[in-house]
Design a protein around this motif. Structure first.
Motif, PDB file in Angstrom:
ATOM      1  N   GLY A   1      13.942  -0.701 -10.588  1.00 47.85           N
ATOM      2  CA  GLY A   1      14.807  -1.365  -9.612  1.00 47.85           C
ATOM      3  C   GLY A   1      14.638  -2.870  -9.616  1.00 47.85           C
ATOM      4  N   PRO A   2      15.546  -3.530  -8.873  1.00 43.74           N
ATOM      5  CA  PRO A   2      15.620  -5.002  -8.910  1.00 43.74           C
ATOM      6  C   PRO A   2      14.568  -5.639  -8.006  1.00 43.74           C
ATOM      7  CG  PRO A   2      17.314  -4.119  -7.471  1.00 43.74           C
ATOM      8  CD  PRO A   2      16.553  -2.936  -7.991  1.00 43.74           C
ATOM      9  N   ILE A   3      13.294  -5.489  -8.356  1.00 38.68           N
ATOM     10  CA  ILE A   3      12.215  -5.938  -7.470  1.00 38.68           C
ATOM     11  C   ILE A   3      11.571  -7.220  -7.995  1.00 38.68           C
ATOM     12  CG2 ILE A   3      10.517  -4.380  -8.568  1.00 38.68           C
ATOM     13  CD1 ILE A   3       9.315  -4.003  -5.733  1.00 38.68           C
TER      14      ILE A   3
ATOM     15  N   GLY B   1       0.817  -1.219   0.000  1.00 40.39           N
ATOM     16  CA  GLY B   1       0.000   0.000   0.000  1.00 40.39           C
ATOM     17  C   GLY B   1       0.846   1.263   0.000  1.00 40.39           C
ATOM     18  N   SER B   2       0.288   2.321   0.594  1.00 43.73           N
ATOM     19  CA  SER B   2       0.938   3.637   0.547  1.00 43.73           C
ATOM     20  C   SER B   2       2.282   3.643   1.266  1.00 43.73           C
ATOM     21  CB  SER B   2       0.057   4.680   1.236  1.00 43.73           C
ATOM     22  OG  SER B   2      -1.227   4.627   0.712  1.00 43.73           O
ATOM     23  N   GLN B   3       2.323   2.999   2.432  1.00 39.10           N
ATOM     24  CA  GLN B   3       3.591   2.971   3.177  1.00 39.10           C
ATOM     25  C   GLN B   3       4.635   2.124   2.444  1.00 39.10           C
ATOM     26  OE1 GLN B   3       4.704   4.629   5.766  1.00 39.10           O
ATOM     27  NE2 GLN B   3       2.814   5.674   6.306  1.00 39.10           N
ATOM     28  N   ALA B   4       4.197   1.073   1.780  1.00 40.00           N
ATOM     29  CA  ALA B   4       5.156   0.274   1.000  1.00 40.00           C
ATOM     30  C   ALA B   4       5.804   1.171  -0.043  1.00 40.00           C
ATOM     31  CB  ALA B   4       4.445  -0.913   0.348  1.00 40.00           C
ATOM     32  N   ALA B   5       4.995   2.018  -0.679  1.00 41.78           N
ATOM     33  CA  ALA B   5       5.524   2.887  -1.749  1.00 41.78           C
ATOM     34  C   ALA B   5       6.534   3.891  -1.185  1.00 41.78           C
ATOM     35  CB  ALA B   5       4.372   3.610  -2.435  1.00 41.78           C
TER      36      ALA B   5
ATOM     37  N   ARG C   1      -1.757 -10.728  -4.720  1.00 40.99           N
ATOM     38  CA  ARG C   1      -0.603 -10.757  -5.611  1.00 40.99           C
ATOM     39  C   ARG C   1      -0.696  -9.702  -6.712  1.00 40.99           C
ATOM     40  NH1 ARG C   1       3.723 -14.483  -7.005  1.00 40.99           N
ATOM     41  NH2 ARG C   1       4.486 -13.689  -8.981  1.00 40.99           N
ATOM     42  N   GLU C   2      -1.918  -9.473  -7.210  1.00 42.52           N
ATOM     43  CA  GLU C   2      -2.036  -8.507  -8.323  1.00 42.52           C
ATOM     44  C   GLU C   2      -1.643  -7.094  -7.873  1.00 42.52           C
ATOM     45  OE1 GLU C   2      -4.647  -9.964  -6.871  1.00 42.52           O
ATOM     46  OE2 GLU C   2      -6.429  -8.697  -6.879  1.00 42.52           O
ATOM     47  N   LYS C   3      -1.884  -6.782  -6.605  1.00 43.92           N
ATOM     48  CA  LYS C   3      -1.481  -5.460  -6.097  1.00 43.92           C
ATOM     49  C   LYS C   3       0.047  -5.376  -6.046  1.00 43.92           C
ATOM     50  CE  LYS C   3      -3.828  -2.651  -4.096  1.00 43.92           C
ATOM     51  NZ  LYS C   3      -4.263  -1.337  -4.606  1.00 43.92           N
ATOM     52  N   ALA C   4       0.663  -6.468  -5.625  1.00 44.98           N
ATOM     53  CA  ALA C   4       2.134  -6.489  -5.560  1.00 44.98           C
ATOM     54  C   ALA C   4       2.701  -6.353  -6.973  1.00 44.98           C
ATOM     55  CB  ALA C   4       2.608  -7.771  -4.904  1.00 44.98           C
ATOM     56  N   GLU C   5       2.053  -7.000  -7.941  1.00 42.65           N
ATOM     57  CA  GLU C   5       2.545  -6.915  -9.321  1.00 42.65           C
ATOM     58  C   GLU C   5       2.380  -5.504  -9.886  1.00 42.65           C
ATOM     59  OE1 GLU C   5       0.732 -10.361 -11.037  1.00 42.65           O
ATOM     60  OE2 GLU C   5       2.453 -11.607 -10.415  1.00 42.65           O
TER      61      GLU C   5
ATOM     62  N   SER D   1       5.459  -3.131 -11.079  1.00 40.63           N
ATOM     63  CA  SER D   1       5.596  -2.575 -12.434  1.00 40.63           C
ATOM     64  C   SER D   1       5.584  -1.043 -12.417  1.00 40.63           C
ATOM     65  CB  SER D   1       4.523  -3.141 -13.369  1.00 40.63           C
ATOM     66  OG  SER D   1       3.273  -2.805 -12.850  1.00 40.63           O
ATOM     67  N   SER D   2       5.261  -0.445 -11.253  1.00 39.08           N
ATOM     68  CA  SER D   2       5.233   1.024 -11.206  1.00 39.08           C
ATOM     69  C   SER D   2       6.566   1.615 -10.740  1.00 39.08           C
ATOM     70  CB  SER D   2       4.109   1.490 -10.271  1.00 39.08           C
ATOM     71  OG  SER D   2       4.463   1.214  -8.929  1.00 39.08           O
TER      72      SER D   2
END
Ligand SMILES: NC(=O)C1=CN([C@@H]2O[C@H](COP(=O)(O)OP(=O)(O)OC[C@H]3O[C@@H](n4cnc5c(N)ncnc54)[C@H](O)[C@@H]3O)[C@@H](O)[C@H]2O)C=CC1
Ligand SMILES: O=C([O-])C1=[NH+]CCC1
Length: 320
Positions: free
Chosen positions: A189-191, A151-155, A177-181, A185-186
């Motif tokens: 970096g090596p994510i 979510g926002s804090q992850a960003a 999972r789709e949120k993580a994807e 993609s946004s």
């Protein structure tokens, strides 16, 4: 008659608040806070929380006063436990700045951007400040960063941790999972998106938990000895992100001892002793036990909002 307050929206706050300016100010504020003892220089009562039980939400009121810096500020923040597929935001915040001499409101600004950036900056300080001392809270050869939550804090955490450190690999897990994807993609970096929290965590050097979970999402058995855990969620006394095993084997740091003993389910329910406040490490009153697994339990403090809001307001004034 006092002038009407300046209104600053999210876009303005987001643009003005840069980590390079924010991080050093937060370090100073954390250090001052942990020197507070009987001083009136930093006044920050425990936040007041109003439960909004029928909406599974809370309103937090967070006033703070830094006398030497002449900053008087109050943040109001609401937060909600939403159903998994609900698209409404979980957090909203507004910051009021006051003229401490006259008492009038000088600025009303978006507090959501402040909350996102100052929380992430403090988390990065928990890794960075201690690595400035000889003992390292963050493993010296940290290569793998893991983020649980998307979510926002992850960003904001992704943003500041990639600005301040060079991880070779960044792993992300989210219950959807789709949120993580989408998140992966946004960003540059090596994510890598992982299918389970366990896969993301195992072998990671620094692990950040930024979820709205109320049951543990991070288990001690997955965590590499010597890793640094930044625990940002679980801000209610009956909520958990970390299990007892992890809490009991780690050396535990917090932003505020008083708040941790009242608000943090991870600390209260595991029965662990807090080793130090982050400010005590900055003040070199407490050392870092580098060979051990470390947890920085963050709850968020009014003074963090206050110095962030002052920075935003000063920058805005210098441009108008
Ligand atoms: N320590 C501090 O200073 C602050 C802490 N926070 C806390 O940080 C956490 C993250 O906040 P935001 O990113 O703004 O929220 P958000 O709603 O934008 O993101 C929350 C993430 O947690 C996940 N999640 C929700 N319930 C879950 C569950 N039961 N198990 C696993 N994952 C779950 C969601 O899928 C999402 O990825 C929250 O607990 C929030 O209250 C927020 C602001 C300041
Ligand atoms: O410090 C803060 O603003 C918050 N901490 C937990 C929810 C919001």
């Amino acid at each position: 008659m006092a002038e009407a307050p300046v209104l600053l929206d999210r876009a303005q706050v987001w643009r003005l608040l840069q980590y390079a300016d924010l991080v050093p100010r937060l370090e100073v504020a954390l250090a001052k806070f942990s020197r507070r003892s009987d001083s009136e220089e930093v006044v920050q009562p425990l936040r007041t929380i109003i439960p909004l039980t029928k909406y599974r939400g809370y309103l937090g009121v967070m006033p703070a006063y830094l006398a030497d810096d002449d900053i008087l500020c109050a943040k109001m923040v609401s937060f909600y436990q939403r159903e998994e597929h609900c698209v409404l935001p979980t957090h909203h915040a507004t910051v009021l700045m006051f003229d401490p001499e006259r008492g009038n409101v000088t600025a009303v600004m978006d507090g959501t951007a402040i909350t996102e950036k100052r929380t992430a900056a403090v988390s990065a300080i928990s890794a960075k400040v201690m690595s400035c001392h000889i003992q390292l809270l963050m493993p010296a050869q940290a290569q793998v960063l893991c983020i649980l939550g998307s979510g926002s804090q992850a960003a904001s955490h992704y943003e500041v941790f990639t600005q301040m450190f060079s991880f070779k690999e960044i792993r992300l897990w989210s219950r959807r999972r789709e949120k993580a994807e989408q998140f992966a993609s946004s960003v540059q970096g090596p994510i890598t998106v992982c299918s389970s929290a366990k896969d993301a965590v195992q072998g990671s050097d620094v692990i950040i938990t930024v979820t709205m979970a109320s049951e543990p999402v991070l288990l001690g058995t997955w965590v590499k000895p010597g890793a640094h855990v930044v625990a940002v969620g679980a801000c209610r006394p009956n909520w958990r992100e970390l299990d007892d095993d992890l809490m009991r084997k780690a050396v535990v740091y917090v932003d505020s001892r008083e708040a941790a003993l009242v608000e943090s389910g991870d600390i209260i329910l595991s029965g662990v002793t807090v080793f130090a406040e982050l400010g005590e490490v900055i003040n070199e009153r407490k050392l870092v036990q580098s060979e051990k697994t470390t947890v920085f339990k963050s709850l968020g403090m009014g003074i963090q909002d206050a110095v962030s809001a002052k920075l935003v307001f000063d920058l805005w004034k210098s441009q108008h």
